[in-house]
Design an enzyme around this catalytic site. Structure first.
Site, short mmCIF file in Angstrom:
data_model
loop_
_atom_site.label_atom_id
_atom_site.label_comp_id
_atom_site.label_asym_id
_atom_site.label_seq_id
_atom_site.Cartn_x
_atom_site.Cartn_y
_atom_site.Cartn_z
N ASN A 1 0.82 -1.20 0.00
CA ASN A 1 0.00 0.00 0.00
C ASN A 1 0.86 1.25 0.00
OD1 ASN A 1 -0.54 1.98 2.48
ND2 ASN A 1 0.22 0.04 3.31
N CYS B 1 7.82 8.14 8.37
CA CYS B 1 7.47 9.24 7.46
C CYS B 1 8.72 9.93 6.93
CB CYS B 1 6.61 10.27 8.19
SG CYS B 1 5.08 9.61 8.82
N THR C 1 5.69 -1.39 7.91
CA THR C 1 5.77 -2.15 6.66
C THR C 1 7.18 -2.15 6.06
OG1 THR C 1 5.07 -0.18 5.44
CG2 THR C 1 3.37 -1.77 6.06
N GLY D 1 3.05 -7.67 12.60
CA GLY D 1 3.61 -8.01 11.29
C GLY D 1 3.19 -9.41 10.88
N GLY D 2 2.08 -9.53 10.17
CA GLY D 2 1.67 -10.82 9.64
C GLY D 2 0.92 -11.71 10.60
#
Length: 287
Positions: A52, A113, A176, A226-227
């Site tokens: 994404n 960011c 991510t 995470g997953g």
């Protein structure tokens, strides 16, 4: 808990599960000013995951305080705001606004960011960048401060120790992984900005390794994500040293997954004669 960006403001899921049945909801990324996000397409399915590049689309912290907060403040769980920014000053100003909200007990800083004043490199990939954000926010924010760590680094324990030194109360990881998908017929990237964040089951082994490393490197609590899609996944993170977990991408497949994982953890503990979750936190035997 549910991970930022995968559970909206919680309100969208109240028809599917009791929101007071989980430990916390980390609402979508909030910035000082409104953001439109990136152009479409900004999501792509991958093997065992998704990419994404939504780009932190939100209406800004003032809108959140005036319109969203009144709707979520009485939900009987920990409502936590994910805070993003483009400079330490932006982060601090946004955090200060949220600090004044009585029913928000914590924020989670997204330091993945880009730093617009320093060539666009993400704050979270250097100790100096991460420390600058946490230091600025710590001066403006007086409640629980969670810092979400980027996995796109050489040594994540170094970043974790830096944010701990600047006053972080906890760290959550991982954010991510940077990834890409290509449309071979068009010979073009699938995503509008070429790259995006990879999440879902594909990242779990990396996340698990990093949680294990960070839990041994810092004294503050570690939140693992995470997953995670099943109770077994969650238990792995707990054994690796996490004291809490977040579920993200799996919410898109099953809106009630967090309740099912919670119940599955309790069932596993009962079946293994454990009286408390603390009996398995950090219980990995890896000497």
């Amino acid at each position: 808990m549910t991970a930022s960006g995968t559970f909206g403001y919680g309100l969208e899921f109240q028809d599917f599960m009791p929101l007071d049945g989980i430990g916390g909801i980390i609402v979508k990324g909030t910035t000082l000013k409104p953001r439109e996000g990136n152009d479409y397409p900004r999501m792509a399915e991958t093997a065992q995951g998704m990419l994404n590049c939504v780009g932190l689309q939100n209406k800004g912290v003032d809108y959140f305080c005036e319109h969203i907060y009144p709707q979520i403040k009485d939900i009987d769980t920990n409502m936590i705001v994910n805070v993003s920014g483009s400079s330490p000053e932006d982060y601090a100003a946004c955090a200060a606004r949220i600090d004044a909200l009585e029913r928000i007990p914590a924020i989670e800083l997204n330091i993945s960011c880009p730093n617009v004043k320093d060539g666009g490199m993400a704050f979270g990939v250097t100790c100096a960048g991460a420390a600058s954000v946490v230091k600025a926010v710590r001066q403006a924010y007086h409640k629980t401060l969670i810092v979400k760590l980027s996995p796109n680094v050489t040594d994540i324990t170094e970043i974790a120790r830096c944010v701990e030194a600047e006053g972080a109360d906890s760290v959550s990881l991982i954010n991510t992984l940077m990834g890409m998908a290509i449309d071979v017929e068009r010979r073009r990237p699938v995503l509008s900005i070429k790259t995006g964040g990879l999440s879902g089951p594909a990242v779990k082994p990396v996340a698990l390794r990093m949680v294990w490393q960070v839990a041994r490197a810092v004294k503050i609590p570690v939140i693992g994500l995470g997953g995670i899609t099943t109770a077994t996944d969650a238990i792995e993170f707990l054994m690796a040293g996490a004291t809490a977990i977040e579920i993200g991408t799996a919410n898109f497949l099953d809106p009630a997954v967090s309740i099912k994982v919670r119940d599955g953890i309790n069932e596993w503990l009962d079946n293994h004669g454990c009286k408390s979750i603390y009996e398995i936190i950090g219980a990995l035997e890896a000497k």
